[in-house]
Every structure is written in C-alpha cells, then in structure tokens.
Scaffold this active site. Sequence first.
Site, PDB file in Angstrom:
ATOM      1  CG  ASP A 179      -1.626   1.312   1.460  1.00 32.54           C
ATOM      2  OD1 ASP A 179      -1.983   1.623   2.606  1.00 32.54           O
ATOM      3  OD2 ASP A 179      -1.797   2.046   0.453  1.00 32.54           O
ATOM      4  CG  ASN A 197      -3.070   5.322  -1.188  1.00 33.69           C
ATOM      5  OD1 ASN A 197      -3.036   4.198  -0.666  1.00 33.69           O
ATOM      6  ND2 ASN A 197      -4.084   5.757  -1.910  1.00 33.69           N
ATOM      7  CG  ASP A 227      -5.927   3.081   0.445  1.00 32.00           C
ATOM      8  OD1 ASP A 227      -6.559   3.209  -0.616  1.00 32.00           O
ATOM      9  OD2 ASP A 227      -5.008   2.240   0.601  1.00 32.00           O
ATOM     10  CG  ASP A 229      -1.400   1.508  -3.720  1.00 31.61           C
ATOM     11  OD1 ASP A 229      -1.779   2.003  -2.637  1.00 31.61           O
ATOM     12  OD2 ASP A 229      -0.196   1.394  -4.040  1.00 31.61           O
ATOM     13  CG  ASP A 244      -6.810 -12.866 -13.135  1.00 33.85           C
ATOM     14  OD1 ASP A 244      -6.380 -13.252 -12.035  1.00 33.85           O
ATOM     15  OD2 ASP A 244      -7.595 -13.523 -13.850  1.00 33.85           O
ATOM     16  CG  ASP A 250     -11.500 -15.990 -13.094  1.00 30.43           C
ATOM     17  OD1 ASP A 250     -10.781 -16.389 -12.173  1.00 30.43           O
ATOM     18  OD2 ASP A 250     -12.725 -15.825 -12.989  1.00 30.43           O
ATOM     19  CD  GLU A 266      -9.241 -20.454 -11.891  1.00 34.17           C
ATOM     20  OE1 GLU A 266     -10.115 -19.755 -12.437  1.00 34.17           O
ATOM     21  OE2 GLU A 266      -9.164 -20.579 -10.664  1.00 34.17           O
ATOM     22  CG  HIS A 276      -6.159 -15.324  -5.974  1.00 33.63           C
ATOM     23  ND1 HIS A 276      -5.658 -15.935  -7.104  1.00 33.63           N
ATOM     24  CD2 HIS A 276      -7.467 -15.114  -6.212  1.00 33.63           C
ATOM     25  CE1 HIS A 276      -6.622 -16.083  -7.993  1.00 33.63           C
ATOM     26  NE2 HIS A 276      -7.731 -15.598  -7.482  1.00 33.63           N
ATOM     27  CG  ASP A 277      -8.845 -18.741  -5.938  1.00 32.01           C
ATOM     28  OD1 ASP A 277      -8.906 -19.015  -7.142  1.00 32.01           O
ATOM     29  OD2 ASP A 277      -9.259 -17.664  -5.454  1.00 32.01           O
TER      30      ASP A 277
HETATM   31  O1  TEU Z   1     -11.500 -19.196  -9.206  1.00 34.20           O
HETATM   32  C1  TEU Z   1     -12.377 -20.201  -9.698  1.00 34.20           C
HETATM   33  C2  TEU Z   1     -12.430 -21.278  -8.752  1.00 34.20           C
HETATM   34  O2  TEU Z   1     -12.713 -22.381  -9.102  1.00 34.20           O
HETATM   35  C3  TEU Z   1     -12.058 -20.905  -7.362  1.00 34.20           C
HETATM   36  O3  TEU Z   1     -13.196 -20.236  -6.886  1.00 34.20           O
HETATM   37  C4  TEU Z   1     -11.680 -22.095  -6.585  1.00 34.20           C
HETATM   38  O4  TEU Z   1     -12.045 -23.245  -7.244  1.00 34.20           O
HETATM   39  C5  TEU Z   1     -12.407 -22.114  -5.288  1.00 34.20           C
HETATM   40  O5  TEU Z   1     -12.181 -20.857  -4.712  1.00 34.20           O
HETATM   41  C6  TEU Z   1     -11.830 -23.226  -4.451  1.00 34.20           C
HETATM   42  O6  TEU Z   1     -12.698 -23.393  -3.353  1.00 34.20           O
HETATM   43  C7  TEU Z   1     -11.450 -18.028 -10.009  1.00 34.20           C
HETATM   44  C8  TEU Z   1     -10.632 -17.000  -9.234  1.00 34.20           C
HETATM   45  O7  TEU Z   1      -9.302 -17.494  -9.051  1.00 34.20           O
HETATM   46  C9  TEU Z   1     -11.330 -16.776  -7.907  1.00 34.20           C
HETATM   47  O8  TEU Z   1     -10.560 -15.904  -7.077  1.00 34.20           O
HETATM   48  C10 TEU Z   1     -12.685 -16.150  -8.186  1.00 34.20           C
HETATM   49  O9  TEU Z   1     -13.384 -16.034  -6.962  1.00 34.20           O
HETATM   50  C11 TEU Z   1     -13.499 -17.034  -9.152  1.00 34.20           C
HETATM   51  O10 TEU Z   1     -12.760 -17.527 -10.250  1.00 34.20           O
HETATM   52  C12 TEU Z   1     -14.623 -16.203  -9.753  1.00 34.20           C
HETATM   53  O11 TEU Z   1     -14.056 -15.237 -10.605  1.00 34.20           O
HETATM   54 CA    CA Z   2      -3.452   2.032  -1.173  1.00 38.40          CA
END
Ligand code: TEU
Ligand code: CA
Length: 554
Positions: free
Chosen positions: A21, A23, A25, A29, A98, A199, A254, A327-328
């Site tokens: 971050d 700035n 907040d 960013d 993405d 995605d 993905e 991130h998932d």
């Molecule tokens: O993820 C798709 C997806 O299948 C994931 O949601 C994952 O399988 C699940 O979280 C596991 O429990 C993509 C993105 O990476 C995710 O961050 C988004 O939430 C989702 O699509 C919708 O865009």
């Molecule tokens: Ca920020």
Amino acid sequence: MKKRWWKECVVYQIYPRSFCDSNGDGIGDIRGITSKLDYLKELGIDVIWLSPVYQSPNDDNGYDISDYQAIMDEFGTMEDFDEMLSAAHERGIRIVMDLVVNHTSDEHAWFVESRKSLDNPYRDYYIWRSGKEGKEPNNWGSCFSGSAWEYDAATEMYYLHLFSRKQPDLNWDNPVVREEVFRMMNWWIDKGVDGFRMDVISLISKPAEFADGVPGVNGYSGFDEAANGPHVHEYLQEMRAKVLNRADTITVGECSGVTIEEAKKYARSDEKELNMVFQFEHMDVDAGEKGKWSDRKADLRDLKEVMTRWQKGLEDVAWNSLFWENHDQPRSVSRFGDDGAYRETSAKMLATCLYMMQGTPYIYQGQELGMTNVPFVRIEDFRDIESINAYRELTESGVFSEEEMMRYLRYKSRDNARTPFQWSDEENAGFTTGTPWIMVNPNYREINAKEQLFREDSVFHYFRKLIRLRRENEVIVYGAYDLLLPESEELYAYTRTLGEEKLLIVCNFAGREVSLDMPEEFCDGDILIGNYADAAVKGHMTLRPYEAVVLKKI
Ligand code: TEU
Ligand code: CA
C-alpha cells in the site's frame, strides 16, 4: 519438443490488494507494486501475473469487473498502471493480466442494460432462463453458496451466476459478446501487456440444455457442471486467431474441472489455443468426504499419483503449469509441509519438489518467504465471500458445527493467502501505514522479506537459487520426468532426463529421518541444491526431516 520462452520463464503472482500500500489507505495498489519491482528482480522472476486491477465493486475482490478498461479506484489510475508496465519492462519483467470473462459484475453497463427488458439489445449478453414450477431453472449451485440462479423481478426471469449473484455469467454463444471480449483484449495487447491468465475459462461454453446435476452437501450440484462445454475449444481458437497471435503472448487457462484429455486440447502443442492450464486435481487431494471444507492431511501417495499423471499425461503433447499456491489456496507450508519447527526447511523442500518438475513455475506472493496460514480467531476476521457464505450456509444447514467450520476455514480459507505481504517487522509488516483491509498475520515479526534478504540461508535466497538453477540447466525445463518409489509414504523421488543429462530429486515429506538406498548412478553425483547445508550423498542415505536434495549424474 519446441523451445519457448514461456516454458523457460518463472511467473510470480501478485494479489494487488495485499501486496503493498503506497498511500496509507490500508489497501495495496499499483504504485505499491512499482515500488517493489526491484525486490522481484532480485528474486529473479521473469513474469508478473497481476490479479485483477480493473474497476470493480469488489464483491469478489476484483473478480467482478464493472469496466474492463479502467483501473479500480482503490488501486490507482491508468497512468499508475502505464508507469508500472514500463518500469517492469525496463527490468525485463513481463506483465500478464487476469482476464475474467466468464462473468462480469452486475454493475457492468452491459448487465445494467441486459436486465432492463426482454428486448434490450444487451439482453443476450447474459444467460436468462424462466423458472421451472416456480423454482430455479435447475439445481446448479454457486461456488459461493446457494443457487447459481438469481430471480430478477423486472423481467420475471432468472440469470445464471456460477459465482456470486453480483457476477452474472456472460453468454459466450453470442458472437457479439465474443467480439466485445476480443476487442477489449486487443486494447490491452496494444497497451503492451504480455499475456493473460484466464479466469475459469473452462466454464465459458454452457451446455445447450441446463439439466440438473448431482446434488452436493448443500443440496445444489457443483458450480463447475459447465466445465469443458461444447464450444469452449472453438471459442479459444477464435481468441487465438483474433487476439493472441497478435503478439508474443503467454497464456494460462484456469481450468476448473479439467481432465488430462481436455488439457491436451486447451494447452495443445500446436499452439492453437493456450500455452498451458492450471489444473486442480492436486488441490483436491486433501478434500474431505464433504468436499473442500475439511482439515484432512493429504496422503503423499495421492499427491505423487496426481502430479505424475499430469507430468506424463502432457509430456511432449502439451505443457504443465506448476503451482502449490495462489490467491484461492491456503499456504502450502501449512498444508503440505510444517509451519512450526521445520517451516523454512519444509518450505524449501516443497519448492524443490515442485519447481524441479516439467512445466512453467508459478510462485504466489509470500510463498518465497515461507508465509504461513493465519490464526483467524472469529468469522468476522474473514473477508472472502466464499468463506463467509460457506460458513453461514453450512452451519445454518447443520452440515458442520460452528467450531468445525472455523477449524476448516483456518485450514482452507482463501483468506489464508490474502493477508498483507510481510515486508518487514515494522507495524502492519510494512504493508501499510494505515489500517489494513484484512488482519496481518501476527508472525510477521519473524517472517518478513527484510529479514530474509540479508540472510543467505533464507527461504527467499533458496527460491532465488532454484530459479537460477532452472535458467542454467535445460534438463530442468525440458527433461522427461520419471517417478521413483511410488509406494513410499514419506519420500517423493523422481528423475529428469534430457539426452545424457540426468537429475535425481529426492524430497522427504516427513518430519522424521527416512533412509534411502541411492540409485547407483547417482552415488557420486554432484549436489545441485539441497535445503540442509551439509547434505552428503552416500550409497545408503538418511534424509533428515523435510530434507530435499537434487543430484546431477556425472
Ligand atoms: O476461481 C475459480 C475457482 O474455481 C475458485 O473459486 C476455486 O475453485 C475455489 O475458490 C476453491 O474453493 C477463479 C478465481 O481465481 C477466484 O478468485 C474467483 O473467486 C473465481 O474464479 C470467480 O471469478
Ligand atoms: Ca493504497
């Protein structure tokens, strides 16, 4: 096998909201990213995959896009983006966007129009169906709990949303939608971006009939019922021709629910679709009998079976991607390693095991530090729509108790990957001078980049050496993979062979010593890398807890 730069590169995923971050907040960013490009250059990565930075109401943290050609207010301006793009290119780092086009936000202008009336020009940009006997058109469930259909009173019809109700699915069977997406993609290509992570791209082609699926624990069928639909390859070949071949792009799809047979089409070596896919079978090896929400530990033999099937299944005909984290997903050191006494050792072991395989490596922000899962205390500590909705749905329906669900969330919630990047031992881990949008992992004082940059035996420097090894040894990129010791519950051992060159990779996934009779041909091999300073190779070896070693046959 054709040599390609996107097979030889290493990709680093940034989740902008939690990276840096600039700035105060409390939200990461784009200017924050620009300020950390030298850190990434030092790590040695070649490509940055940016999670979405487009305009969004953030129902799903940017995966619900309301304007594909504008930057999210909280992340900065298009000028900030252009500055980051050129600063990355100046350092020889490519930028991958993405691409989230299975769905938009319900606040996107297209959907605002589409829902107005049956004859609105944008009506068929989305998937509208009448109800059946006063109920949803079928039993498909949303990935974020409840039905995948939302009733819209204005036109008395349901629209499909495989994710949140604020993420209506686009109708890819409509050629105008495809043209709109391709035009937008070309706009980003013309700005100079270097590729796309796509995605849930395996879900874009829906079946002609919306038949019911098999109900899951919440009474609805899986959200990925639509995976690998009838026209998905046709649409991706159209995208390849109209967009992707216009520049030397890197693309990764993905692909929820993808099989090896389907992956051979998505990531076909004749490059008519994508370069590679993310498959998820290895992310399901620790699922419980009620699916993702479980704290069951994976059996190494299951992990080896999945990884080997994909290594051999795509060999010479397609291309793998290599990831433990994104991130998932929860943090791999907490999930497959040991986030206690052997945290750094097991983080290095996991990286060795994965990134010595064939495929393009993906490193998720913080994985290079051995960042761990987070000791979330209460449900209010979570921010992720998937976690919050699942908690409510599965406790209210009695599938799990609140105590069980909190235990499973602490182990598997996506928020484990989304707490602020730990830059230093300063307040808020140096991520922000403000109040962070999500809690900081309290272990930031011990686990942070600043401390590791100046410690030669840190996880950071181990990742840096692994990346350099890949650059110096073609056998790591192009060599054939062969599994050894399939039945071992503790050791993951495999070889890589390219012509006369041969490597042996041995990883101890156990927290105890495990002995091994080293194959004769490696007994006096060179040690390319190891996570114990004094690794010594003898005919009969004892691997220490979470020990990894890579040997090169001489
Ligand atoms: O993820 C798709 C997806 O299948 C994931 O949601 C994952 O399988 C699940 O979280 C596991 O429990 C993509 C993105 O990476 C995710 O961050 C988004 O939430 C989702 O699509 C919708 O865009
Ligand atoms: Ca920020």
